[in-house]
Design a protein around this motif. Structure first.
Motif, mmCIF file in Angstrom:
data_model
loop_
_atom_site.group_PDB
_atom_site.id
_atom_site.type_symbol
_atom_site.label_atom_id
_atom_site.label_comp_id
_atom_site.label_asym_id
_atom_site.label_seq_id
_atom_site.Cartn_x
_atom_site.Cartn_y
_atom_site.Cartn_z
ATOM 1 N N TRP A 22 16.743 -14.903 66.898
ATOM 2 C CA TRP A 22 16.283 -15.234 65.419
ATOM 3 C C TRP A 22 16.834 -15.644 64.134
ATOM 4 C CZ3 TRP A 22 11.356 -18.769 65.369
ATOM 5 C CH2 TRP A 22 10.313 -17.632 66.628
ATOM 6 N N ASN A 23 17.071 -16.391 64.295
ATOM 7 C CA ASN A 23 17.939 -16.433 62.214
ATOM 8 C C ASN A 23 16.467 -18.006 61.308
ATOM 9 O OD1 ASN A 23 20.379 -15.652 63.971
ATOM 10 N ND2 ASN A 23 20.548 -17.885 64.919
ATOM 11 N N TRP A 24 17.545 -17.055 60.146
ATOM 12 C CA TRP A 24 16.333 -17.671 58.616
ATOM 13 C C TRP A 24 17.859 -18.595 58.505
ATOM 14 C CZ3 TRP A 24 12.084 -18.778 57.140
ATOM 15 C CH2 TRP A 24 10.225 -18.281 59.018
ATOM 16 N N GLN A 61 22.880 -20.377 56.197
ATOM 17 C CA GLN A 61 21.694 -19.232 56.747
ATOM 18 C C GLN A 61 22.059 -17.953 55.797
ATOM 19 O OE1 GLN A 61 23.661 -18.690 60.783
ATOM 20 N NE2 GLN A 61 22.518 -16.857 60.720
ATOM 21 N N ILE A 62 20.707 -17.526 55.399
ATOM 22 C CA ILE A 62 20.619 -15.944 55.105
ATOM 23 C C ILE A 62 20.823 -15.004 56.732
ATOM 24 C CG2 ILE A 62 18.758 -14.411 54.332
ATOM 25 C CD1 ILE A 62 16.993 -17.614 53.885
ATOM 26 N N PHE A 63 21.906 -13.728 56.186
ATOM 27 C CA PHE A 63 22.394 -12.546 56.425
ATOM 28 C C PHE A 63 21.748 -11.591 55.372
ATOM 29 C CE2 PHE A 63 26.023 -15.875 57.551
ATOM 30 C CZ PHE A 63 25.544 -15.412 59.038
ATOM 31 N N ALA A 64 20.528 -11.013 56.124
ATOM 32 C CA ALA A 64 19.693 -9.874 55.165
ATOM 33 C C ALA A 64 20.555 -8.976 54.708
ATOM 34 C CB ALA A 64 18.889 -9.592 55.744
ATOM 35 N N ALA A 65 21.224 -8.688 55.767
ATOM 36 C CA ALA A 65 22.326 -6.863 55.779
ATOM 37 C C ALA A 65 23.009 -7.559 54.671
ATOM 38 C CB ALA A 65 23.277 -6.640 56.594
ATOM 39 N N ALA A 66 23.727 -8.122 54.263
ATOM 40 C CA ALA A 66 24.298 -8.693 52.508
ATOM 41 C C ALA A 66 24.035 -8.794 51.546
ATOM 42 C CB ALA A 66 25.426 -10.096 53.264
ATOM 43 N N HIS A 81 18.607 -6.637 49.073
ATOM 44 C CA HIS A 81 17.750 -6.084 47.972
ATOM 45 C C HIS A 81 17.245 -7.580 47.658
ATOM 46 C CE1 HIS A 81 21.925 -8.016 46.249
ATOM 47 N NE2 HIS A 81 20.831 -8.398 45.424
ATOM 48 N N ARG A 82 17.586 -8.609 48.240
ATOM 49 C CA ARG A 82 16.815 -9.804 47.974
ATOM 50 C C ARG A 82 15.830 -9.873 48.998
ATOM 51 N NH1 ARG A 82 15.445 -12.632 46.027
ATOM 52 N NH2 ARG A 82 15.799 -15.062 45.733
ATOM 53 N N TYR A 83 16.452 -9.947 50.529
ATOM 54 C CA TYR A 83 16.078 -10.266 51.981
ATOM 55 C C TYR A 83 15.872 -9.440 52.335
ATOM 56 C CZ TYR A 83 17.083 -15.247 50.276
ATOM 57 O OH TYR A 83 17.215 -16.251 48.967
ATOM 58 N N GLU A 84 14.799 -9.188 53.384
ATOM 59 C CA GLU A 84 14.565 -8.570 54.853
ATOM 60 C C GLU A 84 14.395 -9.271 55.978
ATOM 61 O OE1 GLU A 84 11.968 -4.834 56.373
ATOM 62 O OE2 GLU A 84 12.531 -5.301 54.384
#
Length: 308
Positions: free
Chosen positions: A175-177, A187-192, A195-198
């Motif tokens: 899955w991608n967001w 695209q949202i990269f949660a690892a980058a 503190h903002r995304y998971e």
């Protein structure tokens, strides 16, 4: 010629002969043999049409060579032949037009399409003159659960945005967001930005957690179920508001009530003042009339006394 000269001449000839066999070209490395290209898996879909139109949905997960076959039983006229052709997304495919003969009381059209990327997906149609048409909708599995209303959350809070495939759908590879950025998707990269995304993926379901919300986080968010042939998109709208936002209607009502009560009080105060002024004027007039009546009575009494 002396023996020494003969030996020297012989050595020179040997040297010249050996130089001729020296390869001065740079050796070219032997090319590696090309890996054999594996053929695409094959798939077939046949539809028999007894009316004028039909739509057939075909779900694809991987690149495939698909044979689409259309059989039309014809109308009441049934001419010996008709013109048939193929279209993709309503555009006629080049060199697909041909004459279809009536065989066994029906017409048949068949064509093979190589579907190797997302660009090859779409609506393929076999058309029998202007009489009948069969549509084949080639697409990756679609996300069935769509949220109509936006998710509402508050500034400073966290929110969970979810997307889900039906249990009958094949599991995606991943899955991608994405987040809407104007007309594009970013695209949202949660690892980058931990503190903002998971992002939490569970087979047919994915969740995006957004922390420390601000009003700038409002907008469209897209979840993408990734298959080998294409990525299927779903979207959810997020609306971030401040805590006093829900109080705005109540505050507006309170303000209207205060204005109304103030207007009523001012009106009553003005009416009271007018009534007070009117009352004083009536009393003054009554006092004047009473004093005049008294004077008139005294005058009458004096006249009576003189007559006597």
């Amino acid at each position: 010629m002396s023996t020494y000269c003969k030996q020297l001449l012989f050595q020179i000839l040997l040297l010249v002969g050996s130089c001729r066999h020296i390869n001065t070209k740079t050796p070219v490395p032997t090319p590696m043999p090309l890996a054999p290209i594996s053929p695409l898996p094959t798939l077939g879909r046949n539809v028999v049409l007894k009316g004028q139109s039909h739509t057939e949905k075909v779900e694809l997960l991987n690149p495939v060579s698909i044979t689409l076959e259309c059989t039309w039983t014809g109308n009441h006229n049934k001419p010996p032949n008709i013109t048939g052709y193929w279209t993709k997304d309503k555009d006629e495919i080049e060199n697909s037009r041909l004459t279809v003969q009536l065989e066994n009381e029906q017409y048949n059209l068949k064509r093979v399409f190589n579907i190797v990327s997302e660009e090859n997906l779409g609506n393929y149609s076999c058309v029998f003159g202007s009489e009948a048409k069969i549509d084949f909708v080639l697409a990756a599995p679609q996300i069935g659960e769509v949220r109509d209303k936006p998710i509402v959350s508050y500034v400073g809070d966290s929110v969970v945005i979810a997307c889900k495939l039906d249990e009958t759908k094949p599991k995606p590879n991943t899955w991608n967001w994405y987040r809407a950025n104007g007309t594009d998707k970013e695209q949202i990269f949660a690892a980058a930005e931990p503190h903002r995304y998971e992002i939490k993926n569970q087979e047919r379901e994915t969740k995006l957690l957004v922390y420390n919300l601000t009003e700038a986080d409002s907008g469209l968010y897209y979840c993408g179920a990734v298959y080998a042939i294409s990525t299927t998109m779903g979207h959810v709208k997020l609306k971030v508001i401040s805590f006093y936002e829900p109080l705005k209607p109540f505050i507006a009502i309170v303000v209207e009530v205060i204005v109304l009560v103030t207007a009523i009080l001012l009106y009553e105060k003005k009416q009271s003042k007018n009534n007070y002024t009117t009352g004083n004027g009536t009393n003054d007039q009554t006092d004047t009339l009473t004093q005049g009546e008294n004077n008139e009575s005294e005058g009458s009494s004096s006249m009576r006394q003189r007559k006597v």
